[in-house]
Write a protein that holds these residues in place. Structure first.
Motif, PDB file in Angstrom:
ATOM      1  N   CYS A 130      45.448  38.639  36.354  1.00 32.24           N
ATOM      2  CA  CYS A 130      45.934  39.679  35.443  1.00 32.24           C
ATOM      3  C   CYS A 130      46.033  39.177  34.012  1.00 32.24           C
ATOM      4  CB  CYS A 130      47.291  40.194  35.886  1.00 32.24           C
ATOM      5  SG  CYS A 130      47.290  40.834  37.543  1.00 32.24           S
ATOM      6  N   GLN A 131      46.588  37.963  33.836  1.00 32.77           N
ATOM      7  CA  GLN A 131      46.823  37.493  32.472  1.00 32.77           C
ATOM      8  C   GLN A 131      45.669  36.655  31.930  1.00 32.77           C
ATOM      9  OE1 GLN A 131      50.714  35.698  32.543  1.00 32.77           O
ATOM     10  NE2 GLN A 131      51.699  37.612  33.081  1.00 32.77           N
ATOM     11  N   PHE A 132      45.296  35.590  32.647  1.00 34.61           N
ATOM     12  CA  PHE A 132      44.276  34.680  32.112  1.00 34.61           C
ATOM     13  C   PHE A 132      42.903  35.356  32.039  1.00 34.61           C
ATOM     14  CE2 PHE A 132      41.158  31.217  32.616  1.00 34.61           C
ATOM     15  CZ  PHE A 132      41.459  30.503  31.468  1.00 34.61           C
ATOM     16  N   LEU A 133      42.488  36.029  33.122  1.00 41.12           N
ATOM     17  CA  LEU A 133      41.188  36.706  33.094  1.00 41.12           C
ATOM     18  C   LEU A 133      41.292  38.121  32.536  1.00 41.12           C
ATOM     19  CD1 LEU A 133      39.489  35.593  36.427  1.00 41.12           C
ATOM     20  CD2 LEU A 133      39.263  34.633  34.157  1.00 41.12           C
ATOM     21  N   ASN A 134      42.492  38.478  32.106  1.00 40.19           N
ATOM     22  CA  ASN A 134      42.709  39.752  31.426  1.00 40.19           C
ATOM     23  C   ASN A 134      42.318  40.983  32.248  1.00 40.19           C
ATOM     24  OD1 ASN A 134      43.779  41.071  29.351  1.00 40.19           O
ATOM     25  ND2 ASN A 134      42.028  40.887  27.964  1.00 40.19           N
ATOM     26  N   MET A 135      42.557  40.942  33.564  1.00 41.20           N
ATOM     27  CA  MET A 135      42.245  42.122  34.368  1.00 41.20           C
ATOM     28  C   MET A 135      43.394  43.129  34.333  1.00 41.20           C
ATOM     29  SD  MET A 135      40.569  40.618  37.818  1.00 41.20           S
ATOM     30  CE  MET A 135      39.139  39.558  37.821  1.00 41.20           C
ATOM     31  N   LYS A 136      44.507  42.753  33.708  1.00 38.47           N
ATOM     32  CA  LYS A 136      45.719  43.585  33.687  1.00 38.47           C
ATOM     33  C   LYS A 136      46.221  43.810  35.133  1.00 38.47           C
ATOM     34  CE  LYS A 136      45.702  44.537  29.167  1.00 38.47           C
ATOM     35  NZ  LYS A 136      44.434  43.993  28.798  1.00 38.47           N
ATOM     36  N   THR A 137      47.273  44.593  35.280  1.00 33.00           N
ATOM     37  CA  THR A 137      47.726  44.931  36.624  1.00 33.00           C
ATOM     38  C   THR A 137      46.788  45.995  37.181  1.00 33.00           C
ATOM     39  OG1 THR A 137      49.967  44.571  35.853  1.00 33.00           O
ATOM     40  CG2 THR A 137      49.720  45.671  37.964  1.00 33.00           C
ATOM     41  N   SER A 138      45.894  45.579  38.086  1.00 34.67           N
ATOM     42  CA  SER A 138      44.897  46.531  38.573  1.00 34.67           C
ATOM     43  C   SER A 138      44.547  46.248  40.032  1.00 34.67           C
ATOM     44  CB  SER A 138      43.628  46.433  37.734  1.00 34.67           C
ATOM     45  OG  SER A 138      43.059  45.157  37.899  1.00 34.67           O
ATOM     46  N   LEU A 139      43.968  47.240  40.688  1.00 36.16           N
ATOM     47  CA  LEU A 139      43.543  47.042  42.077  1.00 36.16           C
ATOM     48  C   LEU A 139      42.561  45.886  42.179  1.00 36.16           C
ATOM     49  CD1 LEU A 139      42.991  50.601  43.559  1.00 36.16           C
ATOM     50  CD2 LEU A 139      44.853  49.030  44.002  1.00 36.16           C
ATOM     51  N   LEU A 140      41.706  45.739  41.141  1.00 38.72           N
ATOM     52  CA  LEU A 140      40.727  44.653  41.172  1.00 38.72           C
ATOM     53  C   LEU A 140      41.427  43.293  41.199  1.00 38.72           C
ATOM     54  CD1 LEU A 140      37.706  44.079  41.137  1.00 38.72           C
ATOM     55  CD2 LEU A 140      37.845  43.867  38.659  1.00 38.72           C
ATOM     56  N   ALA A 141      42.453  43.128  40.356  1.00 37.40           N
ATOM     57  CA  ALA A 141      43.206  41.872  40.344  1.00 37.40           C
ATOM     58  C   ALA A 141      43.843  41.648  41.716  1.00 37.40           C
ATOM     59  CB  ALA A 141      44.265  41.900  39.264  1.00 37.40           C
ATOM     60  N   GLY A 142      44.374  42.735  42.316  1.00 37.80           N
ATOM     61  CA  GLY A 142      44.942  42.629  43.660  1.00 37.80           C
ATOM     62  C   GLY A 142      43.884  42.206  44.659  1.00 37.80           C
ATOM     63  N   ALA A 143      42.703  42.823  44.568  1.00 39.21           N
ATOM     64  CA  ALA A 143      41.629  42.511  45.510  1.00 39.21           C
ATOM     65  C   ALA A 143      41.208  41.054  45.389  1.00 39.21           C
ATOM     66  CB  ALA A 143      40.440  43.434  45.273  1.00 39.21           C
ATOM     67  N   MET A 144      41.115  40.553  44.145  1.00 40.25           N
ATOM     68  CA  MET A 144      40.711  39.156  43.944  1.00 40.25           C
ATOM     69  C   MET A 144      41.742  38.202  44.549  1.00 40.25           C
ATOM     70  SD  MET A 144      37.829  39.203  42.663  1.00 40.25           S
ATOM     71  CE  MET A 144      37.434  40.801  43.285  1.00 40.25           C
ATOM     72  N   THR A 145      43.028  38.561  44.396  1.00 37.71           N
ATOM     73  CA  THR A 145      44.076  37.750  44.999  1.00 37.71           C
ATOM     74  C   THR A 145      43.911  37.727  46.520  1.00 37.71           C
ATOM     75  OG1 THR A 145      45.497  38.542  43.233  1.00 37.71           O
ATOM     76  CG2 THR A 145      46.562  37.389  45.042  1.00 37.71           C
TER      77      THR A 145
END
Lengths: 285, 291
Positions: A130-145
């Protein structure tokens, strides 16, 4: 035969047997109670309106369609990324790696990953995606996690199935003059479909039940979006929605409806995993 | 032509090598991020103040950052869950491994897998609406959301890990050991507990350690039943675990503040616990393989 053993031994045998029966009884009763309670409390609250609308502040009605869609999006996105990564890692370990230390390191890393609690994945996902790769709070960031969380699972199931591919298949293909990569993608990979499918099912189950890792990475929003828009914006999955409705808003009827849906999905996934296991075992023999 | 094939093979090899190393990279990423973001607050607050301070009040003007209550709650909660869950899991595993008919074994194993698959928020919900009110009525206390409720929920949640890993270990005991014992006149039940169980002890220990890891890392189910107040742990009082301290305050801690940094430090402490547990788990698993 039991007639000539001492009373002390008889008492020991009786106690141990009793403890075993009580324990099995408690385990089974717990499972039955959990399934029964959740289904009985939840199913009456599931309605077409609930699963086909989004929450509306105007009418004060709650719909969980956005949460269902978010869950599907996140499952799709996670699988799409984790499958190539996990299968690739397994292929490297079984087909390429010659260095024993390297194999041990990778396997140890995978074991470590599967022991890390999801709340820690959530934190690091928040910091990194969310922060370093700048994806913000998003489903994509959740999916990557979730990709990192499920990597060991897919890797392990694929690896196990690769190990059962007979060495003679590979030797035959090499003997015909095929290069290593050709052998892998024409002979080895098609034989490990069972491992990949099992890994998929296990991952879907885990993603469906995950909540702590998604709180800070995917967020809580209930907006109705298409898949592209959905992945780039914040959204609650079913489990996160259950948590919010139960803990923050006291909407227990909605929470139980979601719990019943999750329970039915869990039942289906377990059933599917068993069936797939049996099917592939039969085909291999 | 030949060179082209060779280059292609090298490229493919390289790609697979990178894929293979992703797990290692992920572990490094997690460790580095937790250490980098967790150290500053510990430095600023002071290690002893942070680890052994009894008061947690991050948002008042004279803020206090002591996480001893969380550490002790996590330790007591986990210990309680293991004490309750281990006997049930252990005896169930012995029954399934040695006494159950194939049909019973199949059904109970499926039930245990299901228990493992139920999402933790569902455990939390049922705990919130069944267990918490039951504890309130039974012990006649104002609020049932307590350490006891968390312990009971966690003990159910660790059951599948304990049962499955012990079951695998018990099934791997060589048949000859048991036959030898039976031939010497021991009854089947005596054989199971005096021969099979000691032979599988490393695997059973691994099962318990795995359960410890599951319990100490659980957040969502626990946050829903434990009341979430930063008290020193007591069975009937509302408590906060290491995991729930992070998850309950992360959403409102100001970015970059000492408060948020302290939450990362809590996660780092939890991570150190988990790494120690993993190392213990590996120790037992290795010993089981050697046996």
């Amino acid at each position: 035969m039991t007639g000539n053993i001492s009373n002390k031994r008889k008492a020991y045998i009786f106690t141990m047997k009793a403890l075993m029966f009580i324990s099995v009884g408690i385990t089974c009763a717990l499972v039955l109670f959990l399934i029964g309670y959740v289904l009985i409390k939840g199913i009456p609250n599931i309605s077409w309106e609930l699963v086909s609308t989004k929450p509306s502040y105007l009418s004060g009605k709650i719909g969980i369609l956005p949460d269902i869609l978010n869950t599907l999006y996140i499952i799709l996105a996670t699988l799409l990324v984790v499958l190539p990564l996990g299968v690739g890692a397994a292929v490297y370990l079984t087909e390429y790696a010659r260095n024993k230390k390297m194999v041990a390191t990778i396997e140890y890393a995978a074991e470590t990953l599967s022991g890390i609690p999801s709340i820690i994945y959530g934190l690091v996902g928040m910091l990194f995606f969310c922060q370093f790769l700048n994806m913000k709070t998003s489903l994509l960031a959740g999916a990557m996690t979730l990709v990192i969380m499920n990597l060991p699972t897919v890797m392990r199931t694929t690896q196990e199935s690769l190990k059962t591919v007979p060495q003679s298949y590979r030797e035959g293909a090499f003997g015909l003059g095929a290069g290593k990569w050709r052998v892998i993608h024409t002979v080895v990979l098609p034989e490990c479909v069972d491992g990949v499918v099992t890994g998929c099912i296990l991952s879907v189950g885990r993603i469906l039940g995950e909540s702590a890792a998604l709180l800070f990475t995917a967020g809580f929003a209930h907006a109705l979006n298409g898949i592209i828009e959905g992945l780039s914006s914040s959204g609650a999955t079913l489990t996160v929605a259950l948590y919010v409705y139960a803990k923050e808003q006291g909407e227990f009827e909605i929470a139980f409806a979601i719990a019943a849906i999750l329970m039915i999905m869990t039942l289906l996934i377990n059933l599917l995993a068993d069936c797939v296991g049996v099917y592939f075992r039969r085909r291999k023999n | 032509m030949k060179n082209k094939v060779k280059t292609m093979e090298l490229v493919v090899h390289g790609i697979f090598l990178i894929l293979g190393l992703i797990t290692v990279a992920a572990v490094l990423l997690i460790s580095v991020y937790l250490i980098i973001s967790g150290i500053p607050a510990i430095k600023e607050i002071g290690f002893f103040e942070f680890m052994f301070g009894k008061e947690w009040a991050p948002t008042v003007s004279e803020s206090k950052f002591g996480i001893l209550p969380f550490i002790l709650t996590s330790v007591y909660g986990t210990a309680g869950a293991i004490l309750l869950g281990t006997p049930i899991g252990f005896f169930t595993a012995v029954y399934l491994a040695k006494m159950a008919s194939p049909r019973v074994k199949r059904i109970v194993s499926a039930a245990v897998s299901l228990l493992a698959g139920i999402p933790s928020v569902v455990y939390g919900l049922v705990g919130m609406l069944v267990l918490v009110p039951a504890i309130r009525e039974f012990f006649d206390i104002p609020d049932g959301a307590s350490l006891l409720a968390a312990i009971i929920v966690l003990s159910v949640m660790v059951l599948p890990s304990i049962i499955k890993v012990s079951l695998t270990a018990l099934e791997a005991v060589p048949r000859e050991y048991e036959e030898g014992s039976l031939a010497l006149g021991a009854t089947p039940v005596e054989t199971y507990f005096r021969v099979s169980v000691p032979a599988a002890k490393s695997g059973i220990a691994a099962a318990i350690v795995l359960g410890v890891g599951r319990a100490i890392g659980e957040a969502m189910a626990v946050i829903m039943v434990s009341g979430n107040v930063a008290n020193m742990p007591s069975l009937f009082e509302s408590v906060r675990f290491l995991t729930t301290a992070v998850s309950s305050e992360m959403s409102y801690a100001t970015a970059g503040s000492l408060h948020q940094q302290a939450l990362f430090s809590i996660a780092l402490v939890l991570f150190v616990f988990i790494m120690l547990i993993n190392a213990t788990l590996n120790f037992f698993l290795k010993r089981q393989k050697e046996e």
